[in-house]
Enzyme design. Sequence first.
Site, PDB file in Angstrom:
ATOM      1  N   GLY A   1      32.591  32.785  33.517  1.00  0.00           N
ATOM      2  CA  GLY A   1      31.826  32.152  34.585  1.00  0.00           C
ATOM      3  C   GLY A   1      30.587  32.919  34.946  1.00  0.00           C
ATOM      4  O   GLY A   1      30.183  32.841  36.136  1.00  0.00           O
TER       5      GLY A   1
ATOM      6  N   ILE B   1      34.273  15.798  27.225  1.00  0.00           N
ATOM      7  CA  ILE B   1      34.184  15.140  28.163  1.00  0.00           C
ATOM      8  C   ILE B   1      34.595  13.699  27.865  1.00  0.00           C
ATOM      9  O   ILE B   1      34.014  13.214  26.839  1.00  0.00           O
ATOM     10  CB  ILE B   1      32.623  15.133  29.039  1.00  0.00           C
ATOM     11  CG1 ILE B   1      32.236  16.698  29.315  1.00  0.00           C
ATOM     12  CG2 ILE B   1      32.668  14.354  29.998  1.00  0.00           C
ATOM     13  CD1 ILE B   1      33.049  17.199  30.242  1.00  0.00           C
TER      14      ILE B   1
ATOM     15  N   ASN C   1      24.546  20.335  30.490  1.00  0.00           N
ATOM     16  CA  ASN C   1      25.179  21.361  29.921  1.00  0.00           C
ATOM     17  C   ASN C   1      24.480  22.550  29.313  1.00  0.00           C
ATOM     18  O   ASN C   1      23.027  22.192  28.950  1.00  0.00           O
ATOM     19  CB  ASN C   1      25.699  20.639  28.281  1.00  0.00           C
ATOM     20  CG  ASN C   1      26.810  21.763  27.622  1.00  0.00           C
ATOM     21  OD1 ASN C   1      27.591  22.497  28.099  1.00  0.00           O
ATOM     22  ND2 ASN C   1      26.266  22.024  26.269  1.00  0.00           N
TER      23      ASN C   1
ATOM     24  N   HIS D   1      23.610  25.319  26.464  1.00  0.00           N
ATOM     25  CA  HIS D   1      23.999  25.606  25.318  1.00  0.00           C
ATOM     26  C   HIS D   1      23.360  27.043  24.820  1.00  0.00           C
ATOM     27  O   HIS D   1      22.081  27.013  24.831  1.00  0.00           O
ATOM     28  CB  HIS D   1      23.973  24.547  24.170  1.00  0.00           C
ATOM     29  CG  HIS D   1      24.389  24.830  22.623  1.00  0.00           C
ATOM     30  ND1 HIS D   1      25.719  24.868  22.416  1.00  0.00           N
ATOM     31  CD2 HIS D   1      23.634  25.228  21.774  1.00  0.00           C
ATOM     32  CE1 HIS D   1      25.732  25.135  21.245  1.00  0.00           C
ATOM     33  NE2 HIS D   1      24.526  25.490  20.587  1.00  0.00           N
TER      34      HIS D   1
ATOM     35  N   ASN E   1      27.565  32.048  33.997  1.00  0.00           N
ATOM     36  CA  ASN E   1      26.603  31.131  34.429  1.00  0.00           C
ATOM     37  C   ASN E   1      26.823  30.649  35.757  1.00  0.00           C
ATOM     38  O   ASN E   1      25.893  30.325  36.534  1.00  0.00           O
ATOM     39  CB  ASN E   1      26.685  29.879  33.402  1.00  0.00           C
ATOM     40  CG  ASN E   1      25.901  30.288  31.995  1.00  0.00           C
ATOM     41  OD1 ASN E   1      24.731  30.437  32.006  1.00  0.00           O
ATOM     42  ND2 ASN E   1      26.437  30.787  30.969  1.00  0.00           N
TER      43      ASN E   1
HETATM   44  C1  GRF Z   1      27.882  30.652  27.668  1.00  0.00           C
HETATM   45  O1  GRF Z   1      27.334  31.440  26.706  1.00  0.00           O
HETATM   46  C2  GRF Z   1      27.391  29.113  27.501  1.00  0.00           C
HETATM   47  O2  GRF Z   1      26.302  29.264  26.958  1.00  0.00           O
HETATM   48  C3  GRF Z   1      28.448  28.647  26.778  1.00  0.00           C
HETATM   49  O3  GRF Z   1      29.483  29.024  26.958  1.00  0.00           O
HETATM   50  C4  GRF Z   1      29.470  30.219  27.593  1.00  0.00           C
HETATM   51  C5  GRF Z   1      29.773  30.454  28.992  1.00  0.00           C
HETATM   52  O4  GRF Z   1      29.906  31.540  29.550  1.00  0.00           O
HETATM   53  N1  GRF Z   1      28.503  27.062  26.753  1.00  0.00           N
HETATM   54  P1  GRF Z   1      30.222  32.078  30.725  1.00  0.00           P
HETATM   55  O5  GRF Z   1      31.747  31.114  31.358  1.00  0.00           O
HETATM   56  O6  GRF Z   1      29.336  31.171  31.624  1.00  0.00           O
HETATM   57  O7  GRF Z   1      30.127  33.415  31.194  1.00  0.00           O
END
Ligand code: GRF
Length: 199
Positions: free
Chosen positions: A12, A94, A108, A110, A14
Amino acid sequence: MLRVGVMVSGGGTNLQAILDAMEKGKLSNVEIAVVISNNPGAYALERARNHGIPAVSLSPKDFSVREAFEEALLEQVDSYHLDLIVLAGFLVKIPEKMVEKYEGRIINIHPSLIPSFCGVGYYGLKVHEAALTRGVKVTGATVHYVDSGMDTGPILLQKAVEVKEGDTPETLQKRVMEEAEWVILPEAIGWIADREAKG
Ligand code: GRF
């Protein structure tokens, strides 16, 4: 006020970047209404709880058939009356019905510059391993709208990150997260919130 649901599977960071941006006043007109994970042990759910945000876990493993999970997931999402769904490391595909119902309202993050190193099998460290194997000098992150494909929807924002001599998948992942993901995801949400506020 943009009502946002964040879907997660892991640490988490992000999600944390979004919460931090809100706290610093860099992201306004946004309310995180719910955090949903397929993984009950995801630390992202703890981050949500620490902020008093409803934290819901719903795993395909809880259901005898996939359709039952997909129905329950859509019901759960619908119950929060969301304007935007943010996939922040959500590792479950999804459901088609949900993509259709929320067309143009799911984004999303990526960890590469799409169209490089994306699609089936490209997630987490595998993305950075592929970038290093290919020998690219620049990589980065992409925020895109979700369509029925895998990492194929319209691109909203991208940010480039330099690959450094001696990088490992882990050091590269960390730099892409810190310098790109945690910057463009809140920025993308802010852009959508401003657009919604302008009507
Ligand atoms: C991130 O690297 C994102 O780009 C990918 O999954 C990871 C999630 O990391 N889709 P977090 O759970 O947000 O730390």
